[in-house]
Design a protein around this motif. Structure first.
Motif, PDB file in Angstrom:
ATOM      1  N   ASP A 161       0.863  -1.191   0.000  1.00  0.00           N
ATOM      2  CA  ASP A 161       0.000   0.000   0.000  1.00  0.00           C
ATOM      3  C   ASP A 161       0.894   1.234   0.000  1.00  0.00           C
ATOM      4  N   ASP A 162       0.530   2.263  -0.773  1.00  0.00           N
ATOM      5  CA  ASP A 162       1.395   3.442  -0.853  1.00  0.00           C
ATOM      6  C   ASP A 162       1.121   4.436   0.273  1.00  0.00           C
ATOM      7  N   THR A 163      -0.008   4.246   1.021  1.00  0.00           N
ATOM      8  CA  THR A 163      -0.328   5.141   2.122  1.00  0.00           C
ATOM      9  C   THR A 163       0.201   4.533   3.422  1.00  0.00           C
ATOM     10  N   PRO A 164       1.177   5.213   4.063  1.00  0.00           N
ATOM     11  CA  PRO A 164       1.803   4.624   5.260  1.00  0.00           C
ATOM     12  C   PRO A 164       0.797   4.171   6.309  1.00  0.00           C
ATOM     13  N   ALA A 165      -0.243   4.975   6.554  1.00  0.00           N
ATOM     14  CA  ALA A 165      -1.207   4.607   7.604  1.00  0.00           C
ATOM     15  C   ALA A 165      -1.942   3.313   7.249  1.00  0.00           C
ATOM     16  N   TYR A 191       0.800 -14.143  11.413  1.00  0.00           N
ATOM     17  CA  TYR A 191       1.429 -14.356  10.106  1.00  0.00           C
ATOM     18  C   TYR A 191       2.808 -13.730  10.064  1.00  0.00           C
ATOM     19  N   ASP A 192       3.604 -14.225   9.155  1.00  0.00           N
ATOM     20  CA  ASP A 192       4.928 -13.669   8.907  1.00  0.00           C
ATOM     21  C   ASP A 192       4.734 -12.571   7.855  1.00  0.00           C
ATOM     22  N   VAL A 193       4.742 -11.313   8.305  1.00  0.00           N
ATOM     23  CA  VAL A 193       4.328 -10.217   7.425  1.00  0.00           C
ATOM     24  C   VAL A 193       5.501  -9.367   6.952  1.00  0.00           C
ATOM     25  N   ARG A 194       5.501  -9.067   5.650  1.00  0.00           N
ATOM     26  CA  ARG A 194       6.436  -8.076   5.115  1.00  0.00           C
ATOM     27  C   ARG A 194       5.593  -6.998   4.451  1.00  0.00           C
ATOM     28  N   SER A 195       6.083  -5.738   4.479  1.00  0.00           N
ATOM     29  CA  SER A 195       5.290  -4.693   3.844  1.00  0.00           C
ATOM     30  C   SER A 195       6.106  -3.969   2.793  1.00  0.00           C
ATOM     31  N   ALA A 196       5.405  -3.477   1.772  1.00  0.00           N
ATOM     32  CA  ALA A 196       6.064  -2.725   0.701  1.00  0.00           C
ATOM     33  C   ALA A 196       5.233  -1.496   0.409  1.00  0.00           C
ATOM     34  N   ILE A 197       5.911  -0.352   0.252  1.00  0.00           N
ATOM     35  CA  ILE A 197       5.185   0.911   0.112  1.00  0.00           C
ATOM     36  C   ILE A 197       5.032   1.346  -1.348  1.00  0.00           C
ATOM     37  N   SER A 198       5.572   0.535  -2.263  1.00  0.00           N
ATOM     38  CA  SER A 198       5.359   0.833  -3.686  1.00  0.00           C
ATOM     39  C   SER A 198       5.313  -0.468  -4.476  1.00  0.00           C
ATOM     40  N   GLY A 199       4.810  -0.365  -5.713  1.00  0.00           N
ATOM     41  CA  GLY A 199       4.718  -1.545  -6.577  1.00  0.00           C
ATOM     42  C   GLY A 199       6.085  -2.150  -6.842  1.00  0.00           C
ATOM     43  N   GLU A 200       7.032  -1.264  -7.116  1.00  0.00           N
ATOM     44  CA  GLU A 200       8.387  -1.710  -7.420  1.00  0.00           C
ATOM     45  C   GLU A 200       8.981  -2.530  -6.260  1.00  0.00           C
ATOM     46  N   LEU A 201       8.843  -1.985  -5.046  1.00  0.00           N
ATOM     47  CA  LEU A 201       9.374  -2.673  -3.864  1.00  0.00           C
ATOM     48  C   LEU A 201       8.643  -3.997  -3.637  1.00  0.00           C
ATOM     49  N   ALA A 202       7.347  -3.995  -3.932  1.00  0.00           N
ATOM     50  CA  ALA A 202       6.559  -5.220  -3.762  1.00  0.00           C
ATOM     51  C   ALA A 202       7.075  -6.312  -4.686  1.00  0.00           C
ATOM     52  N   LEU A 203       7.349  -5.950  -5.951  1.00  0.00           N
ATOM     53  CA  LEU A 203       7.837  -6.942  -6.916  1.00  0.00           C
ATOM     54  C   LEU A 203       9.187  -7.501  -6.492  1.00  0.00           C
ATOM     55  N   ASN A 204      10.062  -6.611  -6.012  1.00  0.00           N
ATOM     56  CA  ASN A 204      11.377  -7.069  -5.538  1.00  0.00           C
ATOM     57  C   ASN A 204      11.238  -8.034  -4.373  1.00  0.00           C
ATOM     58  N   ALA A 205      10.373  -7.650  -3.408  1.00  0.00           N
ATOM     59  CA  ALA A 205      10.183  -8.496  -2.224  1.00  0.00           C
ATOM     60  C   ALA A 205       9.612  -9.861  -2.618  1.00  0.00           C
ATOM     61  N   ASP A 211       3.154 -16.351   0.560  1.00  0.00           N
ATOM     62  CA  ASP A 211       2.046 -17.286   0.353  1.00  0.00           C
ATOM     63  C   ASP A 211       0.779 -16.545  -0.074  1.00  0.00           C
ATOM     64  N   LEU A 212       0.765 -15.240   0.159  1.00  0.00           N
ATOM     65  CA  LEU A 212      -0.400 -14.443  -0.230  1.00  0.00           C
ATOM     66  C   LEU A 212      -0.002 -12.974  -0.272  1.00  0.00           C
ATOM     67  N   ILE A 213      -0.644 -12.225  -1.158  1.00  0.00           N
ATOM     68  CA  ILE A 213      -0.335 -10.798  -1.258  1.00  0.00           C
ATOM     69  C   ILE A 213      -1.613  -9.978  -1.108  1.00  0.00           C
ATOM     70  N   LEU A 214      -1.578  -8.989  -0.226  1.00  0.00           N
ATOM     71  CA  LEU A 214      -2.668  -8.022  -0.116  1.00  0.00           C
ATOM     72  C   LEU A 214      -2.195  -6.788  -0.860  1.00  0.00           C
ATOM     73  N   LEU A 215      -2.914  -6.398  -1.898  1.00  0.00           N
ATOM     74  CA  LEU A 215      -2.379  -5.416  -2.834  1.00  0.00           C
ATOM     75  C   LEU A 215      -3.336  -4.247  -3.060  1.00  0.00           C
ATOM     76  N   ASP A 216      -2.839  -3.061  -2.773  1.00  0.00           N
ATOM     77  CA  ASP A 216      -3.599  -1.829  -3.026  1.00  0.00           C
ATOM     78  C   ASP A 216      -3.642  -1.592  -4.547  1.00  0.00           C
ATOM     79  N   ILE A 217      -4.742  -1.048  -5.052  1.00  0.00           N
ATOM     80  CA  ILE A 217      -4.813  -0.807  -6.505  1.00  0.00           C
ATOM     81  C   ILE A 217      -4.239   0.554  -6.866  1.00  0.00           C
ATOM     82  N   ARG A 218      -4.741   1.582  -6.178  1.00  0.00           N
ATOM     83  CA  ARG A 218      -4.321   2.940  -6.587  1.00  0.00           C
ATOM     84  C   ARG A 218      -3.015   3.333  -5.924  1.00  0.00           C
TER      85      ARG A 218
END
Ligand SMILES: [Fe+2]
Length: 344
Positions: A15-19, A33-47, A54-61
């Motif tokens: 999600d790009d919104t920190p909150a 759960y074993d959670v990792r977070s990414a604040i941009s699409g690019e970082l998410a793809l790298n991670a 095992d699963l991704i929760l993904l913001d659209i905008r």
């Protein structure tokens, strides 16, 4: 199973919104759960690429690379194509949902979401994913076992056929190795003619047993030097039919018995036992015929020494299209004259 999934599952939250990112991360962490977070699409793809979750929760905008783009990249990368993606977004427009599913997302959660609803969806998709994974592992395992037992069966088949061939040749030392050599020449011809692997296997097997019917020919006739009487010749000629009768009840995946029956047929109908012509003769039999003629003429027999390779090739080339299939003759000539094939 639920317990195991909850404790071990790796979830990537994007999600790009920190909150929003923190809220989602905290909820998932609170469930163990074993959670990792990414604040941009690019970082998410790298991670995701460095350690597929095992699963991704993904913001659209998101700016720069939106969730749709991230999703389609995940789905086009082998390491992450199977990871379930749940979109989490403020948008509730049907068009966006449809687009998300088209890109391969498994679910859609609209903000503001109920904590429990979000968690139960995550849990359901983790379980589903794990079941599917388990199932495909089982299928792979079963397939591997099948391939292995098929290999064993095939080897047993080949071994038992080789034993049959050896029995015939034991009684007829002059043709010892004849069937194996015919099989090898026939396979080499079939390779040049670019037959299928399956056909080539059938040709090999038929070649190895093509004279099996000689088991019923009295040994003294087989090894008799000098010319044969009409009756003796008739007994020898019966070996095609005898071979067919011996093999016809075996359920091979190839027409082995028919090939054996037809290996002395000639293109113009002058062969035996049925006097078949042209295409009435199986291609496999037409190939074994040429291999048989070349092998026989180049080996020593009780009634004559070897006639030599040149004479054998002249024989098939002179009768190209008359007694022997022209394409088979061409392939055989190429095999010896151009490829330098040597008789073993
Ligand atoms: Fe024969």
């Amino acid at each position: 199973m639920e317990k195991i999934i909850k404790n071990k599952a790796k979830i990537l939250v994007v999600d790009d919104t920190p909150a929003s990112l923190k809220l989602l991360t905290d909820i998932m962490k609170s469930e163990g759960y074993d959670v990792r977070s990414a604040i941009s699409g690019e970082l998410a793809l790298n991670a995701a690429a460095s350690n597929p979750p095992d699963l991704i929760l993904l913001d659209i905008r998101m700016p720069e690379m939106d969730g749709f783009e991230v999703c389609s990249r995940l789905k086009s990368t082998p390491a992450t194509e199977d990871v379930p993606v749940i979109f989490v977004t403020a948008a509730s427009e049907t068009g966006e949902k449809v687009h998300g599913f088209e890109l391969g997302a498994v679910d859609y959660v609209t903000k503001p979401y109920q904590r429990d609803e979000l968690l139960s969806r995550v849990r359901a998709h983790l379980e589903l994913h794990q079941l599917r994974h388990h199932l495909s592992e089982m299928v792979d395992e079963q397939t591997a076992q099948l391939v292995e037992s098929e290999k064993k069966l095939k080897k047993n088949l080949l071994d038992s056929v080789a034993v049959l061939a050896a029995i015939v040749e034991m009684r007829d030392p002059y043709t010892a190795g004849h069937q194996r050599r015919v099989a090898e020449i026939a396979v080499a011809i079939a390779n040049i003619m670019q037959l299928t692997q399956m056909q080539i296997e059938g040709i090999h097997l038929a070649g190895v047993v093509h004279d099996i019917g000689k088991i019923q020919v009295p040994a003294e006739i087989l090894v008799k030097p000098g010319s044969l009487s009409d009756l003796e010749y008739m007994l020898i000629k019966a070996h095609s039919q005898n071979g067919y009768d011996l093999l016809k009840t075996v359920d091979y995946p190839w027409p082995i018995a028919q090939i054996v029956l037809q290996h002395h047929e000639r293109l113009d109908g002058s062969g035996y036992p049925q006097g078949l012509k042209g295409d009435e003769i199986l291609l496999e039999a037409r190939i074994i015929t040429v291999a048989d003629v070349v092998e026989s003429m180049t080996s020593h027999r009780p009634y004559r020494p070897s006639l030599g390779l040149d004479a054998a090739l002249e024989e098939i080339e002179r009768n190209r299209g008359v007694l022997y299939d022209p394409l088979v003759v061409d392939a055989c000539s190429r095999l010896f004259r151009e490829n330098g094939y040597k008789l073993a």
